[in-house]
Scaffold this motif. Structure first.
Motif, PDB file in Angstrom:
ATOM      1  N   VAL A 268     -34.905  18.656   5.127  1.00 46.12           N
ATOM      2  CA  VAL A 268     -35.078  19.890   5.887  1.00 46.12           C
ATOM      3  C   VAL A 268     -36.259  20.683   5.357  1.00 46.12           C
ATOM      4  N   ASP A 340     -28.729  21.426  10.341  1.00 48.18           N
ATOM      5  CA  ASP A 340     -29.458  22.594   9.837  1.00 48.18           C
ATOM      6  C   ASP A 340     -30.435  23.162  10.859  1.00 48.18           C
ATOM      7  N   ARG A 341     -30.084  22.995  12.115  1.00 49.64           N
ATOM      8  CA  ARG A 341     -30.751  23.640  13.240  1.00 49.64           C
ATOM      9  C   ARG A 341     -29.672  24.172  14.171  1.00 49.64           C
TER      10      ARG A 341
END
Length: 438
Positions: A268, A340-341
């Protein structure tokens, strides 16, 4: 309704058309509007509304009076075109609804006004019958496409002047008539509405999902509502910039999720801009990982073990609808959600909708000689409960029907958190206008 009965300081009232699974209805009630009527056509969505406290009227029975503060909300199941709401005239503060979006959706055939599923005329009919103080209307961003621009402008003008009868005119002819009438002062300001139209991304309002929509809010002109105040109240509260900044090394995001494996964090971080953007003063976008971990009072959802991807309700940690589903695939054009979006836009499909919106990557690496590096991330379908969290429905909300129908209801819904921002702003400006006119 069980979840809706949160009470309000002022007995404001609302009507919800195209109620679906109840997302916008819940949002409007949380803003202080007591529901007087729900209408929905889809069988399973009606079952969901009934399961959460609405009182479905027998087929063919029409409501004749508004319910009192302690009575259940009447649900009329059936075609909105058969609904007569004259009995509610002068009793409704806000009319809310998201007319079926398929005629204008990028995912559909996009026939627009020629499509028989276009229900905007039924919203205008409801406005004529009940003359609400305000109208909240949500629809897909496809309305802004160049091919629909003229018709969308026509929709807005017709909502401004719903009492100008169309008669036998084509919509183009009626649009021309409305533009002419718009230049004249109305004889009765109660029959004219002033509009605010806003393209929005739900992620900008605390929804853990990229969901681009159009929201139209109309205020009855005689109320002299402060539309500039309204616009201030519905400014975005969250941003991608703030999310990126929170993901800096040892940033707030990683402190909130301390158990993320290093290889995931590194993946990320590698995609973040080399130069951090300037602080915009907003809160970070919520991500799919945030939704699963629990936003607000929600408790963390456990992962679904491989052996329980079996279509069976195992009540993991006591959660309902957290059911593993086998057969998830990733391929070109069908890429998964990343934790993680913000999630991709939830669509009204089952689990094979184009784009992979219902598939997500997990944190675990598994050996795979067919991919570069010899390892890939595991993936699986999102559960109904995870999808409901992405739509900001509470875990207590009871969805009815088979998995496919539940996912359809969620894909057609308005995220509760998004609707609540706009409904609360409507309540505030109505209060302000009424206080000013005393």
């Amino acid at each position: 309704m069980a979840e809706l009965r949160e009470g309000s300081k002022k007995d404001r009232t609302g009507v919800e058309l195209f109620a679906g699974a109840g997302g916008l209805a819940m949002a409007v009630h949380r803003a202080g509007f007591r529901p007087l009527l729900f209408n929905e056509f889809a069988k399973r969505a009606c079952e969901t509304l009934e399961a959460n406290g609405a009182q479905r009227l027998p087929d063919g029975q029409k409501p004749t009076r508004a319910p009192g503060p302690n009575e259940k909300v009447p649900l009329v199941a059936g075609d909105v075109q058969d609904l007569d709401m004259d009995y509610l005239a002068g009793q409704v503060d806000v009319l809310a609804g998201g007319p079926p979006c398929q005629p204008f959706s990028l995912g559909g055939v996009a026939k627009g006004d020629e499509d028989k599923r276009n229900m905007f005329p039924q919203m205008f009919k409801a406005v004529q019958q009940i003359q609400p103080k305000a109208v909240i209307c949500e629809n897909v961003r496809g309305l802004l496409r160049p091919s629909f621009r003229d018709y969308f402008n026509y929709i807005q003008r017709e909502l401004e002047m719903p009492f100008e009868k169309r008669g036998n005119r084509t919509w183009e002819q009626h649009y021309k008539h409305l533009l002419e009438q718009r230049e004249k002062e109305p004889d009765d300001p109660k029959k004219r509405y002033d509009l605010v139209m806003m393209p929005v991304n739900a992620a900008d309002y605390g929804v853990p999902q990229i969901r681009n929509r159009v929201i139209i809010v109309a205020f009855r002109r005689d109320l002299d509502v402060d539309r500039e105040l309204f616009k201030t109240l519905v400014k975005p509260t969250h941003s991608e910039t703030a999310l990126i900044r929170s993901m800096e090394e040892d940033g707030e995001y990683w402190k909130r999720h301390p158990n993320v494996p290093d290889h995931v964090k590194e993946r990320v971080m590698a995609r973040l801009p080399k130069t951090m953007p300037m602080d915009d003063g907003l809160l970070p976008w919520y991500t799919l990982r945030d939704a699963i971990a629990g936003i607000g009072d929600n408790k963390p959802l456990p992962d679904v073990p491989d052996e329980w991807l079996d279509r069976t309700e195992h009540f993991l940690s006591g959660f309902t609808e957290h059911i593993g589903w086998p057969g998830a695939r990733i391929y070109d054009g069908h890429t998964p959600n990343e934790l993680d979006r913000p999630a991709k836009t939830v669509k009204a499909g089952v689990h094979g909708v184009p784009g992979g919106e219902s598939v997500m990557l997990l944190d675990e690496l598994v050996a795979d000689k067919t991919v570069p590096g010899g390892a890939r991330y595991k993936h699986r379908y999102m559960t109904v409960r995870e999808t409901a969290r992405v739509m900001t429905f509470p875990d207590t909300w009871d969805l009815r029907g088979p998995r496919g129908e539940k996912m359809r209801q969620l894909g057609n819904a308005v995220p509760v958190a998004l609707g609540e921002v706009f409904a609360k702003a409507v309540a505030t400006v109505l209060d302000e206008a009424e206080e000013r006119q005393k």
